[in-house]
Scaffold this motif. Structure first.
Motif, PDB file in Angstrom:
ATOM      1  N   ALA A  48      30.132  49.548  42.203  1.00  0.00           N
ATOM      2  CA  ALA A  48      28.902  49.189  41.268  1.00  0.00           C
ATOM      3  C   ALA A  48      29.357  48.582  40.013  1.00  0.00           C
ATOM      4  CB  ALA A  48      28.567  50.719  40.722  1.00  0.00           C
ATOM      5  N   VAL A  49      30.698  48.656  39.453  1.00  0.00           N
ATOM      6  CA  VAL A  49      31.174  48.097  38.178  1.00  0.00           C
ATOM      7  C   VAL A  49      31.287  46.586  38.620  1.00  0.00           C
ATOM      8  CG1 VAL A  49      33.086  48.340  36.338  1.00  0.00           C
ATOM      9  CG2 VAL A  49      32.201  50.306  37.195  1.00  0.00           C
ATOM     10  N   LEU A  50      31.978  46.288  39.807  1.00  0.00           N
ATOM     11  CA  LEU A  50      32.138  45.008  39.670  1.00  0.00           C
ATOM     12  C   LEU A  50      30.995  44.169  39.868  1.00  0.00           C
ATOM     13  CD1 LEU A  50      34.739  45.076  42.584  1.00  0.00           C
ATOM     14  CD2 LEU A  50      34.917  43.698  40.721  1.00  0.00           C
ATOM     15  N   ALA A  51      29.907  44.667  40.202  1.00  0.00           N
ATOM     16  CA  ALA A  51      28.425  44.095  40.385  1.00  0.00           C
ATOM     17  C   ALA A  51      27.894  43.765  39.117  1.00  0.00           C
ATOM     18  CB  ALA A  51      27.385  44.925  41.356  1.00  0.00           C
ATOM     19  N   VAL A  52      28.110  44.939  38.174  1.00  0.00           N
ATOM     20  CA  VAL A  52      27.807  44.643  36.823  1.00  0.00           C
ATOM     21  C   VAL A  52      28.272  43.809  36.044  1.00  0.00           C
ATOM     22  CG1 VAL A  52      27.449  46.026  34.512  1.00  0.00           C
ATOM     23  CG2 VAL A  52      26.633  47.163  36.907  1.00  0.00           C
ATOM     24  N   VAL A  53      29.642  43.703  35.960  1.00  0.00           N
ATOM     25  CA  VAL A  53      30.393  42.736  35.137  1.00  0.00           C
ATOM     26  C   VAL A  53      30.276  41.318  35.866  1.00  0.00           C
ATOM     27  CG1 VAL A  53      32.113  44.599  34.601  1.00  0.00           C
ATOM     28  CG2 VAL A  53      32.349  43.140  36.532  1.00  0.00           C
ATOM     29  N   LEU A  54      30.067  41.120  37.057  1.00  0.00           N
ATOM     30  CA  LEU A  54      29.763  39.834  37.544  1.00  0.00           C
ATOM     31  C   LEU A  54      28.344  39.091  37.077  1.00  0.00           C
ATOM     32  CD1 LEU A  54      31.639  39.836  41.009  1.00  0.00           C
ATOM     33  CD2 LEU A  54      32.275  38.611  39.018  1.00  0.00           C
ATOM     34  N   SER A  55      27.486  40.064  37.155  1.00  0.00           N
ATOM     35  CA  SER A  55      26.120  39.743  36.695  1.00  0.00           C
ATOM     36  C   SER A  55      26.024  39.606  35.285  1.00  0.00           C
ATOM     37  CB  SER A  55      25.154  41.050  36.947  1.00  0.00           C
ATOM     38  OG  SER A  55      25.255  41.893  36.134  1.00  0.00           O
ATOM     39  N   LYS A  56      26.899  39.752  34.440  1.00  0.00           N
ATOM     40  CA  LYS A  56      26.786  39.624  32.974  1.00  0.00           C
ATOM     41  C   LYS A  56      27.253  38.063  32.543  1.00  0.00           C
ATOM     42  CE  LYS A  56      26.986  44.190  31.284  1.00  0.00           C
ATOM     43  NZ  LYS A  56      25.715  44.203  30.409  1.00  0.00           N
ATOM     44  N   ILE A  57      28.144  37.336  33.437  1.00  0.00           N
ATOM     45  CA  ILE A  57      28.481  35.940  33.074  1.00  0.00           C
ATOM     46  C   ILE A  57      27.679  35.114  33.696  1.00  0.00           C
ATOM     47  CG2 ILE A  57      30.979  37.078  33.195  1.00  0.00           C
ATOM     48  CD1 ILE A  57      31.092  35.599  36.169  1.00  0.00           C
ATOM     49  N   THR A  58      27.759  33.854  32.914  1.00  0.00           N
ATOM     50  CA  THR A  58      26.588  32.815  33.278  1.00  0.00           C
ATOM     51  C   THR A  58      27.364  31.598  33.775  1.00  0.00           C
ATOM     52  OG1 THR A  58      26.552  32.320  30.789  1.00  0.00           O
ATOM     53  CG2 THR A  58      24.819  33.661  31.575  1.00  0.00           C
ATOM     54  N   ASP A  59      28.802  31.727  33.880  1.00  0.00           N
ATOM     55  CA  ASP A  59      29.450  30.531  34.207  1.00  0.00           C
ATOM     56  C   ASP A  59      30.504  30.801  35.151  1.00  0.00           C
ATOM     57  OD1 ASP A  59      31.651  28.421  33.507  1.00  0.00           O
ATOM     58  OD2 ASP A  59      30.238  27.554  32.721  1.00  0.00           O
ATOM     59  N   LYS A  60      31.041  30.169  36.107  1.00  0.00           N
ATOM     60  CA  LYS A  60      31.897  30.491  37.125  1.00  0.00           C
ATOM     61  C   LYS A  60      33.304  30.484  36.458  1.00  0.00           C
ATOM     62  CE  LYS A  60      29.627  28.524  41.416  1.00  0.00           C
ATOM     63  NZ  LYS A  60      29.825  27.340  42.331  1.00  0.00           N
ATOM     64  N   ASN A  61      33.464  29.913  35.444  1.00  0.00           N
ATOM     65  CA  ASN A  61      34.784  29.953  34.852  1.00  0.00           C
ATOM     66  C   ASN A  61      35.054  31.187  34.191  1.00  0.00           C
ATOM     67  OD1 ASN A  61      35.624  26.985  35.012  1.00  0.00           O
ATOM     68  ND2 ASN A  61      34.254  26.552  33.408  1.00  0.00           N
ATOM     69  N   ASP A  62      34.240  32.136  34.134  1.00  0.00           N
ATOM     70  CA  ASP A  62      34.386  33.301  33.392  1.00  0.00           C
ATOM     71  C   ASP A  62      34.445  34.731  34.449  1.00  0.00           C
ATOM     72  OD1 ASP A  62      33.958  32.318  30.695  1.00  0.00           O
ATOM     73  OD2 ASP A  62      31.924  32.582  30.932  1.00  0.00           O
ATOM     74  N   VAL A  63      34.647  34.061  35.803  1.00  0.00           N
ATOM     75  CA  VAL A  63      34.979  35.312  36.668  1.00  0.00           C
ATOM     76  C   VAL A  63      36.129  36.070  36.524  1.00  0.00           C
ATOM     77  CG1 VAL A  63      35.541  35.385  39.214  1.00  0.00           C
ATOM     78  CG2 VAL A  63      33.368  33.973  38.538  1.00  0.00           C
ATOM     79  N   HIS A  64      37.220  35.334  36.287  1.00  0.00           N
ATOM     80  CA  HIS A  64      38.596  36.009  36.014  1.00  0.00           C
ATOM     81  C   HIS A  64      38.170  37.043  34.857  1.00  0.00           C
ATOM     82  CE1 HIS A  64      42.805  37.120  35.988  1.00  0.00           C
ATOM     83  NE2 HIS A  64      42.740  36.685  34.612  1.00  0.00           N
ATOM     84  N   ALA A  65      37.622  36.641  33.760  1.00  0.00           N
ATOM     85  CA  ALA A  65      37.538  37.561  32.510  1.00  0.00           C
ATOM     86  C   ALA A  65      36.530  38.640  33.025  1.00  0.00           C
ATOM     87  CB  ALA A  65      36.665  36.734  31.337  1.00  0.00           C
ATOM     88  N   ALA A  66      35.496  38.445  33.961  1.00  0.00           N
ATOM     89  CA  ALA A  66      34.709  39.660  34.417  1.00  0.00           C
ATOM     90  C   ALA A  66      35.545  40.514  35.148  1.00  0.00           C
ATOM     91  CB  ALA A  66      33.636  39.098  35.005  1.00  0.00           C
ATOM     92  N   LEU A  67      36.528  40.111  36.215  1.00  0.00           N
ATOM     93  CA  LEU A  67      37.301  40.623  36.869  1.00  0.00           C
ATOM     94  C   LEU A  67      38.314  41.598  35.961  1.00  0.00           C
ATOM     95  CD1 LEU A  67      38.154  38.610  39.932  1.00  0.00           C
ATOM     96  CD2 LEU A  67      36.259  40.044  39.695  1.00  0.00           C
ATOM     97  N   LEU A  68      38.705  41.135  35.140  1.00  0.00           N
ATOM     98  CA  LEU A  68      39.735  41.736  33.941  1.00  0.00           C
ATOM     99  C   LEU A  68      38.914  43.116  33.511  1.00  0.00           C
ATOM    100  CD1 LEU A  68      41.774  39.182  32.367  1.00  0.00           C
ATOM    101  CD2 LEU A  68      42.533  40.895  34.199  1.00  0.00           C
ATOM    102  N   VAL A  69      37.546  42.868  32.989  1.00  0.00           N
ATOM    103  CA  VAL A  69      36.726  43.852  32.492  1.00  0.00           C
ATOM    104  C   VAL A  69      36.703  45.051  33.516  1.00  0.00           C
ATOM    105  CG1 VAL A  69      34.479  44.452  31.726  1.00  0.00           C
ATOM    106  CG2 VAL A  69      35.458  42.453  30.870  1.00  0.00           C
ATOM    107  N   TYR A  70      36.215  44.653  34.822  1.00  0.00           N
ATOM    108  CA  TYR A  70      36.444  45.610  35.744  1.00  0.00           C
ATOM    109  C   TYR A  70      37.689  46.506  35.886  1.00  0.00           C
ATOM    110  CZ  TYR A  70      37.580  46.804  40.808  1.00  0.00           C
ATOM    111  OH  TYR A  70      38.097  47.546  41.856  1.00  0.00           O
ATOM    112  N   GLU A  71      38.674  45.779  35.828  1.00  0.00           N
ATOM    113  CA  GLU A  71      39.929  46.434  36.109  1.00  0.00           C
ATOM    114  C   GLU A  71      40.250  47.266  34.602  1.00  0.00           C
ATOM    115  OE1 GLU A  71      43.742  44.675  35.238  1.00  0.00           O
ATOM    116  OE2 GLU A  71      44.348  45.128  37.324  1.00  0.00           O
TER     117      GLU A  71
END
Length: 461
Positions: free
Chosen positions: A344-367
């Motif tokens: 659930a958290v992975l889906a939320v944090v990935l949905s908040k980004i608007t650029d593929k370059n921010d995927v890593h940052a979103a994954l760090l937010v999840y962890e």
């Protein structure tokens, strides 16, 4: 990438493993607008097996959000209380009323068949087609972390493999995780699991098998959990499948797997060996175990692994979830719940980004979940990813509960007579407001586990 095209329509997501965590994260992502989700499963089908599972309030809350609760509710049984008993005498040490659970956390505590839960998630994924595609008989045999991409091989195509390009790789492939192995090998770290020295029998008895025994029949008709404790062992039992089945799970010292610590985690077990393990338990337990048919006893080796330094590839777009990064002993009943919270958290944090370059940052937010994402509008060449502190951490929460499950097992399995006497007296004082030595039933632990809404927290960051 044009700002007019939502990221969910272009981001390619590869999920390794179609177990509960894999199906849950696929469905959560689809419900958050992603439509290029591919799940790779080495098995030829989902093959739902297993026994009972505890559906705690924090789990049912997420299942309702995922839209799959209707598929599970007919199987689920609501728990009204729990009875903790001495294994040898059947003396009730503590009786816990669970009426407060729904009032306090908005959901009751329930039980269900594990296959019913998995099937509910599967039905949700089917309904989300074509956003979700599951590739069966497809094993991951390599990972390119830089691009990223998966090297996959279809069963029967020996020597033939292919690379699959993607934007995100999520390792939801359980305690034997291939993704974890590759990720930690890249870091030069050990990916081996940790032997706990414990094993579990998982047994299901039907109402028909219990019908001749009024005491056992009353148990399957009840809305209670029963736990019998003894040195180094315990048994927990409760009704599932709309009271049609009595689910029994045990924990005991591992003897069948001890000489082969890297062998299969499951084996057919001998009924006489099982009865010998619990031969000093009370007559009620002896009658209950005696009803198990020959050839119907399965034993699981209980394993965890040391806390990983990270769940996210350093600098990359690969992350782990569920048993791939935090397998737990079953003594808190939170394994599936924490895996689905991850999803659930992975889906939320990935949905908040608007650029593929921010995927890593979103994954760090999840962890770490100590930061939240805010994209400050700037010229594309000067985009700023702002992070703000948050109270909760996904990794910290899950690993804390892994530790609590292990600690609860230690308290239930005490061998020192004085320590046992003190613990049993603590059980007796629960009715007077004392802390419950069985952490699964302790109010403070329940507040931490059941009272936290991971999606609400992630959405508010």
């Amino acid at each position: 990438m044009s700002a007019s095209v939502p990221l969910g329509q272009t981001l390619r997501i590869a999920i390794v493993g179609a177990g509960m965590s894999g199906l849950a994260v696929a469905l959560a992502l689809a419900r958050n607008g992603f439509n290029k989700i591919h799940v790779y499963e080495a098995a030829s089908n989902l093959g739902f097996v297993g026994a009972g599972i505890q559906v705690a309030p924090n789990l049912s809350r997420q299942l309702q959000r995922l839209g799959v609760w209707d598929h599970l509710q007919e199987d689920a049984v609501t728990m009204h209380g729990a009875s903790v008993r001495a294994g040898s005498t059947d003396e009730e040490l503590a009786s816990v009323n669970s009426s407060h659970v729904e009032e306090r956390y908005g959901q009751p505590h329930r039980w269900a068949h594990r296959a019913a839960l998995a099937n509910a998630l599967c039905e949700g994924c089917k309904a989300a087609s074509p956003a979700i595609t599951i590739h069966f008989s497809t094993a991951v045999v390599g990972i390119d972390f830089e691009h990223p991409r998966l090297r996959v091989q279809e069963r029967g195509a020996e020597g033939e493999d292919s690379w699959v390009d993607t934007d995100v790789i999520l390792g939801a492939d359980g305690i034997k995780s291939v993704v974890r192995k590759y990720m930690l090998a890249k870091r030069g770290e050990d990916a081996d699991v940790k032997d706990t020295g414990q094993a579990a029998y998982r047994i299901m008895l039907t109402r028909e098998q219990l019908a001749h025994d009024p005491e056992l029949l009353a148990m399957v008709n009840s809305n209670l959990t029963f736990r019998w404790i003894a040195p180094r062992r315990h048994i927990i039992a409760y009704p599932i499948s709309a009271h049609k089945t009595f689910n029994i799970s045990t924990a005991q010292p591992d003897t069948n797997f001890a000489s082969e610590p890297t062998s299969s985690y499951t084996t057919r077990a001998d009924k006489s060996a099982m009865l010998a393990v619990f031969e000093d338990f009370c007559p009620l337990v002896q009658r209950m175990l005696g009803l198990v048919g020959e050839g119907e006893v399965c034993e699981w080796k209980l394993r965890v692994h040391h806390s990983l330094s990270t769940w996210v590839d350093e600098g990359g777009k690969v992350a782990l979830l569920g048993d791939a990064c935090h397998p737990s002993l079953p003594h808190l009943g939170q394994g599936a719940a924490q895996a689905i919270e991850d999803a659930a958290v992975l889906a939320v944090v990935l949905s908040k980004i608007t650029d593929k370059n921010d995927v890593h940052a979103a994954l760090l937010v999840y962890e770490v979940h100590r930061f939240s994402i805010f994209i400050i509008a700037c010229p594309s060449s000067h985009r700023i990813l702002a992070l703000t502190p948050s109270q909760h951490l996904r990794k910290q929460r899950a690993e804390f509960l892994v530790d609590q499950a292990a600690a609860s097992g230690c308290d239930l399995h005490l061998t020192d007579p004085e320590a046992q006497a003190a613990r049993d007296e603590a059980f007796r004082q629960v009715k007077n407001g004392g802390a419950n030595p069985d952490k699964w039933l302790d109010r403070e632990v329940q507040d931490f586990v059941y009272g936290f809404d991971c999606v609400q927290d992630a959405e508010g960051r």
